[in-house]
Scaffold this motif. Structure first.
Motif, PDB file in Angstrom:
ATOM      1  N   LEU A  57       0.839  -1.194   0.000  1.00  0.00           N
ATOM      2  CA  LEU A  57       0.000   0.000   0.000  1.00  0.00           C
ATOM      3  C   LEU A  57       0.877   1.248   0.000  1.00  0.00           C
ATOM      4  O   LEU A  57       1.958   1.265   0.579  1.00  0.00           O
ATOM      5  N   ALA A  58       0.391   2.296  -0.641  1.00  0.00           N
ATOM      6  CA  ALA A  58       1.094   3.578  -0.673  1.00  0.00           C
ATOM      7  C   ALA A  58       0.071   4.708  -0.726  1.00  0.00           C
ATOM      8  O   ALA A  58      -1.091   4.499  -1.101  1.00  0.00           O
ATOM      9  N   PRO A  59       0.485   5.930  -0.375  1.00  0.00           N
ATOM     10  CA  PRO A  59      -0.440   7.064  -0.468  1.00  0.00           C
ATOM     11  C   PRO A  59      -0.900   7.286  -1.906  1.00  0.00           C
ATOM     12  O   PRO A  59      -0.105   7.238  -2.850  1.00  0.00           O
ATOM     13  N   GLY A 102      -5.971   9.702   6.653  1.00  0.00           N
ATOM     14  CA  GLY A 102      -6.992   9.727   7.682  1.00  0.00           C
ATOM     15  C   GLY A 102      -7.851   8.497   7.786  1.00  0.00           C
ATOM     16  O   GLY A 102      -8.579   8.336   8.768  1.00  0.00           O
ATOM     17  N   LEU A 103      -7.805   7.611   6.796  1.00  0.00           N
ATOM     18  CA  LEU A 103      -8.608   6.394   6.820  1.00  0.00           C
ATOM     19  C   LEU A 103      -7.766   5.228   7.333  1.00  0.00           C
ATOM     20  O   LEU A 103      -6.567   5.147   7.028  1.00  0.00           O
ATOM     21  N   PRO A 104      -8.352   4.297   8.092  1.00  0.00           N
ATOM     22  CA  PRO A 104      -7.562   3.182   8.606  1.00  0.00           C
ATOM     23  C   PRO A 104      -6.998   2.327   7.471  1.00  0.00           C
ATOM     24  O   PRO A 104      -7.706   2.008   6.514  1.00  0.00           O
ATOM     25  N   ALA A 108      -3.744   2.015  12.186  1.00  0.00           N
ATOM     26  CA  ALA A 108      -2.744   2.824  11.489  1.00  0.00           C
ATOM     27  C   ALA A 108      -3.441   3.616  10.402  1.00  0.00           C
ATOM     28  O   ALA A 108      -4.387   3.128   9.765  1.00  0.00           O
ATOM     29  N   SER A 109      -2.974   4.844  10.184  1.00  0.00           N
ATOM     30  CA  SER A 109      -3.511   5.680   9.120  1.00  0.00           C
ATOM     31  C   SER A 109      -2.392   6.569   8.584  1.00  0.00           C
ATOM     32  O   SER A 109      -1.317   6.678   9.190  1.00  0.00           O
ATOM     33  N   LEU A 110      -2.646   7.201   7.455  1.00  0.00           N
ATOM     34  CA  LEU A 110      -1.668   8.081   6.827  1.00  0.00           C
ATOM     35  C   LEU A 110      -1.894   9.521   7.258  1.00  0.00           C
ATOM     36  O   LEU A 110      -3.034   9.982   7.385  1.00  0.00           O
ATOM     37  N   LEU A 111      -0.775  10.254   7.446  1.00  0.00           N
ATOM     38  CA  LEU A 111      -0.817  11.664   7.808  1.00  0.00           C
ATOM     39  C   LEU A 111      -0.078  12.445   6.718  1.00  0.00           C
ATOM     40  O   LEU A 111       1.107  12.209   6.491  1.00  0.00           O
ATOM     41  N   LEU A 160       0.599   7.163  11.185  1.00  0.00           N
ATOM     42  CA  LEU A 160       0.177   7.374  12.566  1.00  0.00           C
ATOM     43  C   LEU A 160      -0.396   6.079  13.134  1.00  0.00           C
ATOM     44  O   LEU A 160      -1.318   5.496  12.561  1.00  0.00           O
ATOM     45  N   ILE A 161       0.179   5.625  14.250  1.00  0.00           N
ATOM     46  CA  ILE A 161      -0.292   4.433  14.956  1.00  0.00           C
ATOM     47  C   ILE A 161      -1.040   4.897  16.210  1.00  0.00           C
ATOM     48  O   ILE A 161      -0.489   5.657  17.017  1.00  0.00           O
ATOM     49  N   GLU A 162      -2.260   4.432  16.376  1.00  0.00           N
ATOM     50  CA  GLU A 162      -3.053   4.808  17.550  1.00  0.00           C
ATOM     51  C   GLU A 162      -3.612   3.558  18.212  1.00  0.00           C
ATOM     52  O   GLU A 162      -3.724   2.501  17.592  1.00  0.00           O
ATOM     53  N   GLY A 163      -3.957   3.700  19.499  1.00  0.00           N
ATOM     54  CA  GLY A 163      -4.556   2.592  20.234  1.00  0.00           C
ATOM     55  C   GLY A 163      -3.558   1.699  20.934  1.00  0.00           C
ATOM     56  O   GLY A 163      -3.940   0.665  21.499  1.00  0.00           O
TER      57      GLY A 163
END
Length: 288
Positions: free
Chosen positions: A132-134, A176-178, A187-190, A203-206
């Motif tokens: 996966l990539a932006p 912004g999408l998981p 994880a999501s892209l910033l 960005l890793i959250e949780g």
């Protein structure tokens, strides 16, 4: 290799390769080092820029691995004087199983971030993983072709990424999408454009404190305090400066742990703190 224990996961900072130190003026040709002597002495010892080509692997409790970037590759790299990477040895030293990698995400497509994407036969090296990539990075490279970047990056893209695009195995993701989840962890892209047109941080959250895997938002910790200093590889310098400020402010505001692939290994994990009186930002490595 360094590891950071999180809530429900472990983040590994793997060093695929480390090039010879370069003169700081070569790496940051327009930086005014004399204006910041303490900062220069701290982060550019004896006037040299030390870096590495890092890969991050998030090992989750369910055994799956999220891998961020794919290093320089086996080499020898003509651009880096025949340097080759050692990512398989780093995986082994960390006790990680390449077959457990379920997602490979690229922050951008420069040559030191894509090198292990394919094996020597041209097949996906991490055969069980999604790639996966932006979306913005993919769109830039598809639109610009040979003009997308400098020739050594274009050659690496053609070798390591174009076959994945052509086989329809490369997924495009929006910010912004998981893109990954494991239990509470997501994880999501910033967005952090400028270094390349579609460059993103991850960005890793949780997992307790948020973790911000910076990509090439910074090449050296001094850029957190002085975001005006551009690395020579930044394609759009004004946009890169804006992104550096925004990403640093995000990390400081949220208390995120920073994971930086170009910082030397002992300083790969850190936090960004803000001076209450002046608002100045600074990087503080997490030494374990």
């Amino acid at each position: 290799m360094r590891r950071l224990d999180l809530d429900g996961a472990t983040l590994f900072a793997l060093t695929d390769a480390a090039p010879a130190p370069a003169a700081s003026r070569y790496a940051f040709p327009e930086a005014d080092f004399a204006a910041h002597p303490e900062l220069t002495a701290r982060w550019f010892p004896v006037g040299m820029f030390h870096t590495r080509f890092g890969v991050f692997a998030l090992l989750c409790r369910d055994g799956r691995i999220l891998m961020v970037d794919a290093g320089l590759g086996p080499g020898p790299s003509p651009y880096f004087d025949g340097l080759g990477g050692r990512l398989p040895e780093e995986f082994k030293a960390a006790g990680l199983d390449p077959n457990a990698v379920s997602l490979v995400v690229f922050s951008h497509f420069h040559l030191d971030h894509v090198g292990w994407a394919l094996d020597e036969t041209g097949a996906l090296r991490f055969s069980q993983a999604r790639y996966l990539a932006p979306a913005a990075e993919i769109a830039h490279w598809q639109a610009q072709g040979e003009e997308a970047a400098l020739p050594h990056h274009v050659a690496a893209f053609r070798r390591s990424i174009a076959p994945i695009v052509e086989s329809r195995r490369l997924e495009a993701a929006e910010a912004g999408l998981p893109i990954f989840d494991s239990g509470k962890i997501t994880a999501s892209l910033l967005p952090a454009p400028g270094h390349t047109a579609g460059h993103h941080a991850i960005l890793i959250e949780g997992a307790g404190r948020p973790v911000l895997i910076a990509g090439d938002s910074w090449h050296n910790p001094a850029q957190i305090a002085v975001p005006e200093w551009c690395h020579r590889a930044d394609r759009d310098q004004d946009q890169a400066r804006q992104s550096r400020r925004a990403v640093a402010e995000h990390a400081a505001r949220t208390g995120a742990i920073v994971a930086a692939g170009h910082f030397i290994e002992s300083e790969a994990f850190g936090q960004i703190v803000q001076d209450a009186a002046t608002g100045a930002l600074a990087y503080q490595p997490l030494h374990q």
